[in-house]
Design an enzyme around this catalytic site. Structure first.
Site, PDB file in Angstrom:
ATOM      1  N   ARG A   1       0.840  -1.200   0.000  1.00 58.94           N
ATOM      2  CA  ARG A   1       0.000   0.000   0.000  1.00 58.94           C
ATOM      3  C   ARG A   1       0.873   1.247   0.000  1.00 58.94           C
ATOM      4  O   ARG A   1       2.026   1.215   0.357  1.00 58.94           O
ATOM      5  CB  ARG A   1      -0.901   0.026   1.237  1.00 58.94           C
ATOM      6  CG  ARG A   1      -2.062  -0.939   1.175  1.00 58.94           C
ATOM      7  CD  ARG A   1      -2.897  -0.875   2.429  1.00 58.94           C
ATOM      8  NE  ARG A   1      -2.048  -1.086   3.610  1.00 58.94           N
ATOM      9  CZ  ARG A   1      -1.551  -0.137   4.369  1.00 58.94           C
ATOM     10  NH1 ARG A   1      -1.846   1.139   4.160  1.00 58.94           N
ATOM     11  NH2 ARG A   1      -0.773  -0.435   5.388  1.00 58.94           N
TER      12      ARG A   1
ATOM     13  N   HIS B   1      -8.609  -3.714  13.564  1.00 57.07           N
ATOM     14  CA  HIS B   1      -7.630  -4.344  12.680  1.00 57.07           C
ATOM     15  C   HIS B   1      -7.091  -5.556  13.429  1.00 57.07           C
ATOM     16  O   HIS B   1      -6.064  -5.471  14.105  1.00 57.07           O
ATOM     17  CB  HIS B   1      -6.515  -3.341  12.353  1.00 57.07           C
ATOM     18  CG  HIS B   1      -5.526  -3.862  11.349  1.00 57.07           C
ATOM     19  ND1 HIS B   1      -4.184  -3.551  11.403  1.00 57.07           N
ATOM     20  CD2 HIS B   1      -5.690  -4.650  10.276  1.00 57.07           C
ATOM     21  CE1 HIS B   1      -3.573  -4.149  10.383  1.00 57.07           C
ATOM     22  NE2 HIS B   1      -4.454  -4.811   9.686  1.00 57.07           N
TER      23      HIS B   1
ATOM     24  N   LYS C   1      -8.312  -2.584   1.840  1.00 57.61           N
ATOM     25  CA  LYS C   1      -8.125  -1.606   2.895  1.00 57.61           C
ATOM     26  C   LYS C   1      -8.907  -0.313   2.612  1.00 57.61           C
ATOM     27  O   LYS C   1      -9.164   0.458   3.528  1.00 57.61           O
ATOM     28  CB  LYS C   1      -6.629  -1.322   3.103  1.00 57.61           C
ATOM     29  CG  LYS C   1      -5.869  -2.467   3.830  1.00 57.61           C
ATOM     30  CD  LYS C   1      -6.412  -2.738   5.197  1.00 57.61           C
ATOM     31  CE  LYS C   1      -5.517  -3.454   6.209  1.00 57.61           C
ATOM     32  NZ  LYS C   1      -4.941  -4.713   5.890  1.00 57.61           N
TER      33      LYS C   1
ATOM     34  N   SER D   1       1.278  -4.912  10.552  1.00 57.33           N
ATOM     35  CA  SER D   1       1.633  -5.840   9.485  1.00 57.33           C
ATOM     36  C   SER D   1       2.848  -6.689   9.863  1.00 57.33           C
ATOM     37  O   SER D   1       3.845  -6.175  10.373  1.00 57.33           O
ATOM     38  CB  SER D   1       1.924  -5.049   8.220  1.00 57.33           C
ATOM     39  OG  SER D   1       2.123  -5.931   7.151  1.00 57.33           O
TER      40      SER D   1
ATOM     41  N   ARG E   1       2.415 -12.243  -1.222  1.00 60.07           N
ATOM     42  CA  ARG E   1       1.111 -12.496  -0.597  1.00 60.07           C
ATOM     43  C   ARG E   1       0.332 -13.571  -1.326  1.00 60.07           C
ATOM     44  O   ARG E   1       0.567 -13.843  -2.497  1.00 60.07           O
ATOM     45  CB  ARG E   1       0.260 -11.217  -0.675  1.00 60.07           C
ATOM     46  CG  ARG E   1       0.745 -10.075   0.159  1.00 60.07           C
ATOM     47  CD  ARG E   1       0.088 -10.118   1.526  1.00 60.07           C
ATOM     48  NE  ARG E   1       0.567  -9.017   2.359  1.00 60.07           N
ATOM     49  CZ  ARG E   1       0.100  -8.800   3.587  1.00 60.07           C
ATOM     50  NH1 ARG E   1      -0.832  -9.550   4.101  1.00 60.07           N
ATOM     51  NH2 ARG E   1       0.586  -7.814   4.303  1.00 60.07           N
TER      52      ARG E   1
ATOM     53  N   ASP F   1      -8.285 -10.444   9.411  1.00 65.09           N
ATOM     54  CA  ASP F   1      -7.729  -9.077   9.396  1.00 65.09           C
ATOM     55  C   ASP F   1      -8.651  -7.948   9.856  1.00 65.09           C
ATOM     56  O   ASP F   1      -8.164  -6.939  10.338  1.00 65.09           O
ATOM     57  CB  ASP F   1      -7.240  -8.772   7.976  1.00 65.09           C
ATOM     58  CG  ASP F   1      -6.242  -7.634   7.922  1.00 65.09           C
ATOM     59  OD1 ASP F   1      -5.253  -7.678   8.673  1.00 65.09           O
ATOM     60  OD2 ASP F   1      -6.460  -6.689   7.151  1.00 65.09           O
TER      61      ASP F   1
ATOM     62  N   LYS G   1      -0.988 -11.777  12.866  1.00 63.69           N
ATOM     63  CA  LYS G   1      -2.452 -11.904  12.943  1.00 63.69           C
ATOM     64  C   LYS G   1      -2.938 -13.116  12.138  1.00 63.69           C
ATOM     65  O   LYS G   1      -3.670 -13.966  12.640  1.00 63.69           O
ATOM     66  CB  LYS G   1      -3.153 -10.645  12.398  1.00 63.69           C
ATOM     67  CG  LYS G   1      -2.975  -9.406  13.251  1.00 63.69           C
ATOM     68  CD  LYS G   1      -3.750  -8.227  12.698  1.00 63.69           C
ATOM     69  CE  LYS G   1      -3.329  -7.795  11.300  1.00 63.69           C
ATOM     70  NZ  LYS G   1      -1.919  -7.387  11.195  1.00 63.69           N
ATOM     71  N   THR G   2      -2.523 -13.158  10.862  1.00 69.29           N
ATOM     72  CA  THR G   2      -2.991 -14.238   9.992  1.00 69.29           C
ATOM     73  C   THR G   2      -2.411 -15.575  10.438  1.00 69.29           C
ATOM     74  O   THR G   2      -3.130 -16.569  10.578  1.00 69.29           O
ATOM     75  CB  THR G   2      -2.602 -13.937   8.533  1.00 69.29           C
ATOM     76  OG1 THR G   2      -3.240 -12.700   8.158  1.00 69.29           O
ATOM     77  CG2 THR G   2      -3.053 -15.039   7.587  1.00 69.29           C
TER      78      THR G   2
HETATM   79  P1  ATP Z   1      -0.799  -8.093   7.754  1.00 73.99           P
HETATM   80  O1  ATP Z   1      -1.540  -7.078   8.573  1.00 73.99           O
HETATM   81  O2  ATP Z   1       0.158  -7.459   6.813  1.00 73.99           O
HETATM   82  O3  ATP Z   1      -1.715  -9.087   7.085  1.00 73.99           O
HETATM   83  P2  ATP Z   1      -0.179 -10.103   9.817  1.00 73.99           P
HETATM   84  O4  ATP Z   1      -0.210  -9.537  11.193  1.00 73.99           O
HETATM   85  O5  ATP Z   1      -1.342 -10.916   9.396  1.00 73.99           O
HETATM   86  O6  ATP Z   1       0.163  -8.926   8.766  1.00 73.99           O
HETATM   87  P3  ATP Z   1       1.308 -12.470   9.217  1.00 73.99           P
HETATM   88  O7  ATP Z   1       0.863 -12.585   7.805  1.00 73.99           O
HETATM   89  O8  ATP Z   1       0.718 -13.438  10.193  1.00 73.99           O
HETATM   90  O9  ATP Z   1       1.138 -10.987   9.734  1.00 73.99           O
HETATM   91  O10 ATP Z   1       2.894 -12.560   9.211  1.00 73.99           O
HETATM   92  C1  ATP Z   1       3.702 -13.016  10.261  1.00 73.99           C
HETATM   93  C2  ATP Z   1       4.988 -13.527   9.630  1.00 73.99           C
HETATM   94  O11 ATP Z   1       5.979 -13.750  10.604  1.00 73.99           O
HETATM   95  C3  ATP Z   1       4.751 -14.841   8.919  1.00 73.99           C
HETATM   96  O12 ATP Z   1       5.543 -14.861   7.760  1.00 73.99           O
HETATM   97  C4  ATP Z   1       5.244 -15.858   9.968  1.00 73.99           C
HETATM   98  O13 ATP Z   1       5.676 -17.053   9.381  1.00 73.99           O
HETATM   99  C5  ATP Z   1       6.406 -15.105  10.587  1.00 73.99           C
HETATM  100  N1  ATP Z   1       6.762 -15.478  11.972  1.00 73.99           N
HETATM  101  C6  ATP Z   1       7.979 -15.885  12.369  1.00 73.99           C
HETATM  102  N2  ATP Z   1       8.013 -16.113  13.688  1.00 73.99           N
HETATM  103  C7  ATP Z   1       6.769 -15.840  14.154  1.00 73.99           C
HETATM  104  C8  ATP Z   1       6.181 -15.911  15.473  1.00 73.99           C
HETATM  105  N3  ATP Z   1       6.885 -16.262  16.535  1.00 73.99           N
HETATM  106  N4  ATP Z   1       4.879 -15.573  15.584  1.00 73.99           N
HETATM  107  C9  ATP Z   1       4.177 -15.186  14.514  1.00 73.99           C
HETATM  108  N5  ATP Z   1       4.683 -15.102  13.255  1.00 73.99           N
HETATM  109  C10 ATP Z   1       5.977 -15.443  13.075  1.00 73.99           C
HETATM  110 MN    MN Z   2      -2.706 -10.713   7.792  1.00 67.58          MN
END
Ligand code: ATP
Ligand code: MN
Length: 538
Positions: A60, A221, A201, A239, A323, A258, A243-244
């Site tokens: 973004r 969020h 978004k 980000s 992604r 999300d 979360k995911t």
């Molecule tokens: P967005 O808001 O951009 O969607 P998000 O909060 O959903 O971001 P994730 O997509 O879950 O973030 O990304 C977390 C990344 O960090 C993943 O690639 C995951 O494999 C990695 N990672 C490594 N160690 C950890 C951990 N201890 N806990 C969570 N994620 C981890």
């Molecule tokens: Mn996510």
């Protein structure tokens, strides 16, 4: 609820000012997949997923996101460098240019919904220049039934023209790309960027205004899932904080990954109908559910494939922000409909690259409010002559770029709901341990999962004083033991093996917290201010 059958319904684009377009309305994802490949706009990966490149933008662009300043928004929006005002006349002129650009082209239109709760449903018409962007809309928004489609009355419209370039000198934009929300006309106008995240978004930002202002509902969020006993957990975080990843748990039903709303009827509902996961370094071993969701119907963005269509998830040649989007039913264990009860546990995820925040700790209500307003995570700065320094990054409500109102408004609503529902709030550091970025390493995912499971299973109740330690700098309650996690991991100081370096770094971070919080102090009660770190460097 899912509808892959072809509709016989026809619509016209004339009312939007798009003339002589060859219109493809409500195509199935299979058709869009085929068309994208035929046009050379994507290739099929070995998994069956469509792989596309989003072009110049692979993320973004918050500096190019505007809100039209009009009677609805002028006194409500928190204007500044996050919510940048756009002139209504300029919007009309730019809109005309965009629809002129889309005229005489092939156009892909999709009717869909946001908000899984019937009482909050928002109908959305998405108008795309590219077929794969339209398939993204199929994946990410809620899919109407045939009956709903026949009675469809679009409330909001997304006009998405990645190939249209604005001229900043006359159009009022900052540069050639833009994402502009007009609350009077109920249009999200996106141009100059093919990054699909702008579409989702854009609607999220609209809901973050509409729900608190008109529906008394808190937009968040966050991701959400629910356990076998009906206990909802939600995960806030910026980000890349998890979360995911962490909400996708085979033992809990996924509500959404999300964007959610917390209603006054004590429910939490998903805004979306799909997931948008990061795939950098994705492995089947560590994240099997997400890995297996990448099949026909999913859209991979900006990944590198070999000659056999096999994705190299470690390859970040195009971007670190690779992604995949997929409809939520690509995950096996989901909650249908995507609605849960009041959360029992809230997790604030932070990827602390300083490596000083405990891997898990429990927050008091004041601390929860303070950390929600601060919205801390850390970014790892680029290497300059071998120097790698983490940079603190604060984003109010763990999502400032999508929040049109003052953060205090969302924080007040959250605090009120947290107190009324008696929810437990936990701060989870999914970032570094054993030292800062460059010295320590990322917290192991299996440990983070074990800590979260311990909370969800009631094993981290912190019933006795002896069960936890109050962190001398952050003031949070750090458990001494946790099933499935080596005790040494639970104390960040202990993992450093160097108390002096640990405290020096911790104070660097608390000073950054203090500096960031200054702009909110005037809006916050003494109670919330007390929730901040306990010690700073002077
Ligand atoms: P967005 O808001 O951009 O969607 P998000 O909060 O959903 O971001 P994730 O997509 O879950 O973030 O990304 C977390 C990344 O960090 C993943 O690639 C995951 O494999 C990695 N990672 C490594 N160690 C950890 C951990 N201890 N806990 C969570 N994620 C981890
Ligand atoms: Mn996510």
């Amino acid at each position: 609820m899912d509808n892959n059958t072809q509709t016989t319904k026809t619509i016209s684009l004339e009312r939007y000012g798009i003339k002589n377009a060859k219109l493809y309305y409500q195509l199935s994802p299979e058709e869009l997949h085929e068309i994208s490949i035929k046009k050379g706009l994507g290739v099929q990966a070995s998994s069956g997923a469509l792989a596309v490149n989003t072009g110049e933008f692979t993320g973004r662009s918050p500096k190019d996101r505007f809100i039209v300043k009009d009677d609805i928004t002028k006194d409500r929006v928190w204007w500044g460098n996050i919510n940048i005002p756009f002139d209504a006349d300029k919007f009309d002129k730019l809109y005309s240019k965009v629809v002129n650009y889309l005229s005489n082209k092939e156009i892909f239109v999709r009717d869909s919904y946001a908000c899984a709760d019937e009482n909050y449903k928002l109908s959305i018409r998405v108008i795309n220049e590219y077929p794969w962007s339209n398939q993204f809309a199929y994946n990410m928004f809620l899919r109407p039934t045939d009956e709903e489609l026949n009675n469809f009355n679009p409330q909001w419209t997304v006009v998405n023209a990645p190939g249209f370039m604005a001229n900043p000198d006359v159009d009022g934009t900052r540069q050639h790309n833009f994402a502009i929300l007009d609350f009077s006309k109920k249009i999200a106008l996106i141009g100059g960027t093919g990054y699909t995240g702008e579409i989702k978004k854009g609607i999220f930002s609209a809901l973050n205004f509409i729900l608190p202002v008109f529906k008394n509902t808190l937009p968040m969020h966050c991701s959400a899932n629910v356990g076998k006993n009906g206990d909802t957990a939600i995960f806030f975080g910026l980000s890349g904080t998890g979360k995911t990843t962490l909400s996708t748990d085979p033992n809990r039903s996924l509500i959404g990954d999300d964007e959610h709303g917390w209603t006054n009827e004590n429910t939490v509902f998903n805004f979306e109908g799909g997931c948008y996961a990061k795939v950098i370094n994705l492995s089947r071993d560590k994240e099997p559910e997400i890995y297996d969701a990448i099949k026909k119907g999913a859209i991979l963005e900006n990944v590198i494939l070999d000659d056999n269509g096999v994705v190299d998830f470690a390859n970040t040649t195009i971007t670190q922000n690779t992604r995949v989007s997929y409809p939520i039913h690509h995950i096996e264990n989901i909650k249908v409909p995507s609605i849960g009860k009041n959360p029992k546990n809230i997790f604030f995820l932070t990827a602390d690259a300083f490596g000083v925040i405990p891997p898990i700790s429990k927050l008091t209500p004041s601390q929860a409010a303070y950390h929600f307003i601060s919205g801390y995570t850390a970014k790892v700065a680029g290497t300059e002559a071998g120097v790698v320094e983490p940079v603190p990054s604060f984003s109010a409500c763990f999502g400032a770029p999508f929040m049109p109102l003052h953060p205090a408004k969302y924080a007040e609503m959250l605090s009120d709901k947290m107190v009324k529902s008696g929810v437990n709030v936990w701060l989870v550091n999914t970032g570094w341990t054993g030292g800062p970025y460059g010295v320590g390493k990322r917290m192991e995912l299996k440990y983070t999962r074990a800590m979260i499971n311990a909370v969800l299973n009631g094993d981290l109740g912190l019933y006795n004083y002896d069960d936890y330690h109050i962190h001398s700098v952050f003031g949070v309650a750090q458990p001494r033991t946790c099933p499935g996690v080596p005790t040494s991991v639970l104390s960040p100081r202990a993992t450093w093996n160097n108390d002096e370096a640990y405290y020096t770094t911790a104070f660097k971070l608390t000073n950054a917290f203090r500096e960031n919080f200054k702009k909110f102090e005037a809006h916050c009660s003494e109670e919330i201010r007390r929730g901040g770190p306990q010690r700073y460097a002077f």
